[in-house]
Write a protein that holds these residues in place. Structure first.
Motif, mmCIF file in Angstrom:
data_model
loop_
_atom_site.group_PDB
_atom_site.id
_atom_site.type_symbol
_atom_site.label_atom_id
_atom_site.label_comp_id
_atom_site.label_asym_id
_atom_site.label_seq_id
_atom_site.Cartn_x
_atom_site.Cartn_y
_atom_site.Cartn_z
ATOM 1 N N TYR A 69 40.229 33.594 43.389
ATOM 2 C CA TYR A 69 41.227 32.702 42.794
ATOM 3 C C TYR A 69 41.093 32.052 41.559
ATOM 4 C CZ TYR A 69 43.362 32.361 47.621
ATOM 5 O OH TYR A 69 43.704 32.543 48.808
ATOM 6 N N ALA A 72 38.218 35.080 48.256
ATOM 7 C CA ALA A 72 39.180 35.548 49.373
ATOM 8 C C ALA A 72 38.891 37.126 50.077
ATOM 9 C CB ALA A 72 40.537 35.051 48.955
ATOM 10 N N ILE A 82 43.880 36.730 55.079
ATOM 11 C CA ILE A 82 43.448 35.877 53.708
ATOM 12 C C ILE A 82 43.614 36.702 52.586
ATOM 13 C CG2 ILE A 82 41.573 35.063 52.755
ATOM 14 C CD1 ILE A 82 40.348 34.127 55.412
ATOM 15 N N GLU A 83 43.340 37.885 52.604
ATOM 16 C CA GLU A 83 43.456 38.974 51.508
ATOM 17 C C GLU A 83 45.003 39.061 51.154
ATOM 18 O OE1 GLU A 83 39.603 41.536 52.520
ATOM 19 O OE2 GLU A 83 41.453 42.184 52.890
ATOM 20 N N ALA A 110 46.404 35.917 49.739
ATOM 21 C CA ALA A 110 46.036 35.550 48.112
ATOM 22 C C ALA A 110 46.709 36.492 47.213
ATOM 23 C CB ALA A 110 44.566 35.761 47.988
#
Length: 329
Positions: A269, A275, A295-296, A299
Motif C-alpha cells: 500500500y 498485503a 487480501i490480495e 488490495a
C-alpha cells in the motif's frame, strides 16, 4: 548445431471443436479440475488488465512425490493420462489438456520426447504453435500462446511445453465486468508500438505468409534483444540453455517477449503496509494477473497503482528509443 526436423506439423481437423469436446468430457469425468474466478478490469499504463481471483486454486492438489529420493519428479507430459491427451501433433509434439484450468479449454503443446523448458525454443516448437494458431484462425477464432522459461518466469514443469488459451474463453465472463469490453490481448495492443508499461516488452509483427524459418528467426531476434536489455553487452546464444528467464507469447499477428528478473512481487500500500504478493507467468503478456486470497484481491482491485508497481518489479525497465531520450532530455 541441433538437427532440425523439417516435417510440417499436422494439426488434427477442427481443432477448436476437438479441444472443447475433450475439455467437457475430462471435466465431467473428474480428470480435469476447473477453478472458477471472479474478474475485474484495471488500467495499467492506459492498457486494460484482467485481474482474476480464485480462492479455490490455493487448494490445488500437489503432484505426487517420488517414492525413492533419487527418483525423477512426476512428469505429466511424459506419459499423459488418456483422459487429458487430446491428440498427437506430428512430427514431434502432442496436445494435452491442462489438468488445473482457470480458463476453459486451456490446453498444452508439449514435446513428445523430453526437452528442457529452459532451452531456447526450436523451429519445430514455433512451427507447431503457429499451426495451432492458424487452426483456430481458420475456424474464425483467436488463440493466445505463451511460454515460461527460467527460474523467474513462472515455469512449473521442466518438460518443454507451450500453453494455449482460446481467446473467446479468456473473454467469456467479461460481458458482466465493468469495462470488460476494453480488454484485449496485451501483446497485440502493444505490438510494434511504444508502451507506457512499467516493464520491457519486445515485439515483432507476424503474418500467416511468413516461413517457419522467418518465424523462428523473429523469436530469436526478440530473445537477443531481451538478453541485451538484461545482461548488457553479452552475446546471446541461438540454441541450448537460455541465458535469462523470460516469457514469450504468440498470436495470429504478433510475437512478444519480456525478460523476467523476479517471478513475483510484493503488494504494498501507499503507506508501506504489505498485503501479500502476486506471482506472474506468461499470461502477463495477455494482460492478465491472478491472485488466490481475499487480501490480495481487495488490495489490487481498489488501488490500480499497486498492480502497476508490481509489474515494475518483475522485469527490466522499459527500453526507451533514442527519440524518447531526446524528447525527455
Amino acid at each position: 548445431m541441433t538437427a532440425v526436423n523439417l516435417s510440417h506439423p499436422i494439426v488434427p481437423p477442427n481443432l477448436p471443436a476437438l479441444i472443447k469436446e475433450a475439455f467437457v468430457k475430462a471435466q465431467a469425468s473428474g480428470d480435469l479440475l476447473f477453478y472458477p474466478t471472479q474478474v475485474t478490469i484495471l488500467t495499467v499504463g492506459s492498457l486494460a488488465f484482467q485481474l482474476r481471483y480464485s480462492p479455490s486454486l490455493a487448494q490445488k492438489p500437489k503432484p505426487p512425490k517420488p517414492v525413492e529420493p533419487t527418483a525423477r519428479p512426476f512428469n505429466p507430459f511424459e506419459n499423459p493420462s488418456p483422459a487429458l491427451l487430446v491428440a498427437p501433433l506430428a512430427p514431434s509434439h502432442r496436445l494435452v489438456l491442462n489438468k488445473f484450468a482457470i480458463v476453459p479449454e486451456h490446453f498444452i503443446l508439449a514435446t513428445r520426447d523430453f526437452k528442457p523448458q529452459t532451452h531456447l525454443l526450436e523451429r519445430g516448437d514455433i512451427d507447431a504453435a503457429h499451426a495451432c494458431v492458424e487452426a483456430y484462425r481458420s475456424a474464425g477464432e483467436g488463440l493466445f500462446v505463451f511460454f515460461n522459461s527460467g527460474t523467474h518466469s513462472g515455469a512449473s514443469q521442466p518438460h518443454r511445453h507451450l500453453q494455449l488459451l482460446p481467446l473467446e474463453r479468456m473473454k467469456h465472463d467479461l460481458k458482466t465486468a465493468e469495462n470488460g469490453s476494453e480488454w484485449g490481448i496485451l501483446a497485440d495492443k502493444v505490438c510494434g508500438r511504444e508502451t507506457s508499461l512499467p516493464f520491457a516488452v519486445f515485439t515483432s509483427p507476424t503474418n500467416a505468409e511468413m516461413t517457419p524459418e522467418q518465424r523462428h528467426l523473429a523469436y530469436l531476434s526478440l530473445y537477443k534483444r531481451a538478453v541485451r536489455a538484461t545482461l548488457g553487452n553479452v552475446e546471446a546464444v541461438e540454441e541450448g540453455e537460455a541465458q535469462i528467464s523470460y516469457n514469450f507469447a504468440m498470436t495470429g499477428s504478433c510475437m512478444a517477449l519480456c525478460p523476467r528478473t523476479a517471478e513475483s512481487a510484493q503488494i504494498t500500500y501507499d503507506d508501506g503496509k504489505e498485503a501479500g504478493h502476486v506471482a506472474l507467468n506468461g499470461t502477463v503478456l495477455a494482460g492478465t494477473a491472478l491472485v488466490k486470497n481475499q487480501i490480495e484481491w481487495d488490495a489490487l482491485r481498489t488501488n490500480g497503482t499497486i498492480l502497476f508497481n508490481v509489474l515494475g518489479e518483475i522485469g527490466v525497465p522499459p527500453v526507451r528509443t533514442p527519440t524518447e531520450v531526446n524528447e525527455n532530455a
